[in-house]
Scaffold this motif. Structure first.
Motif: not given
Length: 401
Positions: A86-93
């Motif tokens: 989830a963190d990795a996806v959020h970092q891409e907006g």
């Protein structure tokens, strides 16, 4: 005024950068049922490529609810990996959704090491075992398992929970009169067959409140005799809408158990699919019944549109249009016809950066040829055999933390 598909929008309590959704398609990157760097990179790619929501597929609520042994069962032992994803996806907006489900009769009991359950007892073409009828105790346990999974995914930072109520999974098996022969309070008229789906939606919403959005995947038609019809699907959707526990419905179709190609359309990769299956299933696919399993349907753009329009006319809840969405023109038409989101699968598998290039005007359509040879790759790492690496945006390296 018709909204722009690339404009921001709210889905329940969640604010999204646009109205596009990457469909839940099994990634084949969860050996031993754990999140891997490969799974994270798989979802980071469309997130970096401009999608509003990317959906993690087949997050099972119970061990017997896995489609096979390598599917993630949501729990404390998988929470750290899910949070990292989830963190990795959020970092891409982008936002991240989890497709939460119990496979029911679609589960491979032989692979899972435990027999599956369904609305009624039936043979499994996947495991060549009998699937037993779910008991009252099973349904109480499964409902609680949905709640526990929802709580865990919220802790992991997921923005959307997609409850799987289609494709002959457990909830869908109760909805289909041909699969539900029960004479108790879970069978008979639709209101009783719909009880499990409504119960799960209510229990999950009561657990998560406004901590995330809650949606459901429902069927516009299962595509087999005795399955959910368009009329039944709409009536079920109206019951869900009246209950008021969901933020949107995603409109799908077909049956993973009885007629999978009704969902995919286009080429039917029978030989490739058989080659990827265990020997006992390969044998079954050579029988007359097995050969009829992979039917061929010609591909057409937005092939569920006509049936989906009946849902749009009969519902006020936000709707997500799925099935053959490949062009900007189709997306714009969907917005004009009152759909709130568009859902894309194979097009983004072929080109994870497709939406960014559409937004800049570089392209107006994807290049997926709908050969469906990606389908058998779910057992080895879902990929497009027609992949063109030079067209794909670079994906940042993902390392364990």
């Amino acid at each position: 005024m018709t909204p722009d598909v690339f404009s921001p929008v709210s889905l329940g309590p969640v604010r999204l950068r646009n109205r596009t959704v990457k469909a839940a398609t099994f990634e084949g990157r969860t050996p031993q049922g754990q999140v891997t760097d490969e799974l994270i990179a798989y979802h980071v790619a469309p997130a970096a490529g401009g999608v509003g929501i990317t959906t993690v597929a087949y997050l099972a609520v119970a061990p017997e609810g896995r489609t096979h042994k390598d599917v993630i069962v949501v729990g404390d032992d998988t929470l750290p990996g899910l949070a990292r994803l989830a963190d990795a996806v959020h970092q891409e907006g982008a936002a991240i959704a989890g497709q939460v489900g119990h496979a029911g009769p679609v589960a491979n009991g032989r692979s899972n090491g435990v027999h599956g359950i369904a609305a009624s007892r039936m043979p499994s073409p996947l495991s060549m075992q009998m699937v037993r009828a779910a008991t009252e105790q099973d349904l109480t346990r499964v409902t609680k398992a949905y709640v526990d999974a929802a709580r865990t995914l919220v802790r992991a930072g997921f923005d959307v929970l997609e409850l799987h109520m289609a494709h002959s999974y457990l909830i869908s098996s109760f909805l289909a009169p041909g699969l539900n022969r029960r004479r108790d309070r879970w069978g008979g008229p639709l209101e009783r067959r719909a009880r499990l789906g409504r119960q799960v939606a209510r229990a999950v919403r009561e657990e998560v409140g406004d901590a995330c959005a809650v949606t459901a995947k429902v069927s516009v038609s299962d595509g087999f005799k005795g399955g959910v019809t368009t009329e039944t699907g709409l009536e079920f959707a109206q019951l869900l809408e009246a209950d008021g526990h969901l933020d949107a419905l995603q409109l799908s179709g077909g049956s993973s158990l009885m007629n999978p190609m009704y969902l995919f359309r286009g080429g039917a990769p029978v030989k490739e699919f058989a080659a990827a299956m265990p020997a006992i299933v390969r044998w079954g696919m050579r029988t007359p019944v097995g050969k009829g399993f992979m039917k061929s349907y010609p591909f057409e753009e937005a092939y569920f549109r006509e049936k989906a329009l009946r849902f749009r006319e009969g519902l006020s809840v936000p709707l997500m249009l799925l099935g053959g969405v490949n062009t900007v023109a189709t997306m714009q038409q969907a917005m004009a016809e009152g759909f709130d989101f568009v859902v894309m699968g194979r097009a983004l598998l072929r080109e994870p950066d497709l939406l960014l290039r559409m937004q800049t005007g570089e392209v107006t359509s994807g290049i997926c040829i709908h050969c469906n040879r990606c389908m058998p790759t779910i057992y080895s790492g879902t990929s497009c055999p027609e992949w063109e690496p030079e067209r794909v945006i670079p994906v940042p390296a993902v390392t364990a933390t």
